[in-house]
Design an enzyme around this catalytic site. Structure first.
Site, PDB file in Angstrom:
ATOM      1  N   ASP A 171       0.840  -1.252   0.268  1.00  0.00           N
ATOM      2  CA  ASP A 171      -0.193   0.115   0.036  1.00  0.00           C
ATOM      3  C   ASP A 171       1.031   1.390   0.014  1.00  0.00           C
ATOM      4  OD1 ASP A 171      -3.151   0.333   0.967  1.00  0.00           O
ATOM      5  OD2 ASP A 171      -2.038   2.008   1.158  1.00  0.00           O
ATOM      6  N   ARG A 229     -11.567  -2.339  -9.038  1.00  0.00           N
ATOM      7  CA  ARG A 229     -11.969  -1.706 -10.167  1.00  0.00           C
ATOM      8  C   ARG A 229     -11.645  -2.323 -11.393  1.00  0.00           C
ATOM      9  NH1 ARG A 229     -15.673  -0.465  -7.513  1.00  0.00           N
ATOM     10  NH2 ARG A 229     -16.438   1.727  -6.793  1.00  0.00           N
ATOM     11  N   ASP A 253     -14.544  -9.503 -10.828  1.00  0.00           N
ATOM     12  CA  ASP A 253     -15.873  -9.104 -10.489  1.00  0.00           C
ATOM     13  C   ASP A 253     -16.166  -7.767 -11.261  1.00  0.00           C
ATOM     14  OD1 ASP A 253     -18.336  -9.023  -9.088  1.00  0.00           O
ATOM     15  OD2 ASP A 253     -17.573  -6.975  -7.980  1.00  0.00           O
ATOM     16  N   GLU A 258     -17.474  -2.736 -18.805  1.00  0.00           N
ATOM     17  CA  GLU A 258     -18.608  -3.186 -17.958  1.00  0.00           C
ATOM     18  C   GLU A 258     -19.953  -2.898 -18.861  1.00  0.00           C
ATOM     19  OE1 GLU A 258     -18.805  -2.433 -13.692  1.00  0.00           O
ATOM     20  OE2 GLU A 258     -16.749  -3.106 -13.454  1.00  0.00           O
ATOM     21  N   HIS A 289     -19.986  -7.020 -11.092  1.00  0.00           N
ATOM     22  CA  HIS A 289     -19.793  -6.023 -10.254  1.00  0.00           C
ATOM     23  C   HIS A 289     -21.094  -6.120  -9.180  1.00  0.00           C
ATOM     24  CE1 HIS A 289     -18.142  -1.684  -9.861  1.00  0.00           C
ATOM     25  NE2 HIS A 289     -18.394  -1.994  -8.808  1.00  0.00           N
TER      26      HIS A 289
END
Ligand code: 3PG
Length: 322
Positions: A171, A229, A253, A258, A289
């Site tokens: 991170d 995302r 996902d 999309e 999603h």
């Protein structure tokens, strides 16, 4: 005079009930026309929304009375946050409300992918009984590398406890290590990872992050899970990595393309070729999603937004998170 809130997306009904108990007047307008919302927004102190509309500078300029934006979800990429803040508009989101859903969904997708359950299920339904070809892999002993260690990354790492795997994360913020995972450099993540799970927001830094160059930094072939995302992954480069077996399988996902991008995303002539490949690949698992969308998270998200508005505007408790 009661304060007015405009709801432009449908959410759990408790949100309307709780706001009216707090003395707000609720207006529901779920139109598909942003212009219609722009025409009326100047009347409202609060707006409650999900991700359908872009709340950009020109929208915010019309929102002269706006005091807060309640984003019933985690991602804030549809909102011009800097401009909203400069106007003194408080941004309230609820990543704590769907973190469990995302953590469980990511784990469920990973187990399904590594054990080829989606494929085996399809085969049996069409009368095919294959055992040797459908041998799976275990998570035990593998290193799971997480990128992005906020609410979602944490929720996933927490759920991996008990699988006897090594959990590491990268991170950009330092000091996030906890009992669930060890914080490492990107270089260490590239060396150790067997399973990569993305939990980053959509920002200029994460756009197209998983591309050919990045994938080639990994020292071992790996499985990819993306419940964050779609635009963080370059689909063409993913396809190439799947074909060269640099990526062993992908559970997605979220997609770069999309449904909202296409009239009919299931028509081959509409979809870009890399997307057509993903739709047919046996080592790819797709969901629409929905990682953050459980029956439980719908209620939690609504409750958290109400609580935060109450804390900030009625109890004067400063919010520590957006
Ligand atoms: O950011 C989120 O919380 C999820 O992606 C779901 O967002 P949506 O409900 O606006 O689609």
């Amino acid at each position: 005079m009661s304060k007015k809130i405009l709801h432009i997306d449908s959410n759990h009904p408790l949100i309307l009930k709780e706001f009216s108990l707090m003395g707000y007047e609720n207006t529901e307008n779920y139109t598909d026309s942003k212009e219609e919302i722009e025409k009326i927004i100047s009347d409202y102190e609060g707006i409650i929304l999900r991700s359908r509309f872009k709340i950009d500078r020109s929208f915010l300029e019309k929102a002269s009375k706006l005091k807060f934006i309640g984003r019933v979800g985690a991602g804030l990429e549809n909102i011009d946050c800097d401009f909203a803040k400069s106007k003194g508009v408080v941004l309230i989101s609820a990543p704590e409300g769907n973190q469990t859903a995302v953590g469980e969904h990511a784990l469920g997708m990973l187990l399904t992918l590594m054990n080829k359950l989606n494929l085996a299920d399809r085969e049996i339904r069409s009368g095919i009984w294959k055992r040797e070809e459908n041998r799976g892999h275990e998570i035990e002993g593998k290193t799971v590398g997480i990128i992005g260690y906020g609410n979602m990354g944490n929720a996933f790492a927490k759920r991996l406890q008990g699988f006897d795997c090594n959990v590491i994360f990268y991170d950009i913020k330092p000091g996030l290590e906890n009992q669930y995972a060890k914080q490492v450099s990107l270089e260490e993540l590239w060396i150790k990872t067997d399973i990569l799970s993305l939990h980053t927001p959509q920002t200029s830094e994460t756009l197209n992050m998983i591309n050919f160059k990045f994938i080639n930094q990994f020292k071992k072939p790996f499985w990819l899970v993306n419940t964050a995302r779609g635009k963080s992954v370059n689909t063409s480069d993913l396809v190439e990595a799947l074909q060269s077996k640099k990526i062993l399988g992908a559970a997605l996902d979220v997609l770069e393309y999309e449904k909202s991008s296409f009239e009919n995303m299931f028509a081959d002539d509409v979809l870009p070729p890399p997307m057509q490949y993903l739709m047919k690949a046996e080592n790819v698992l797709l969901s629409p999603h929905i990682a953050g969308w459980t029956i439980e998270s719908k209620e939690k998200l609504a409750r958290i937004i109400v609580e935060k508005v109450r804390n900030i505007f009625h109890l004067n408790i400063p919010s520590t998170i957006l």
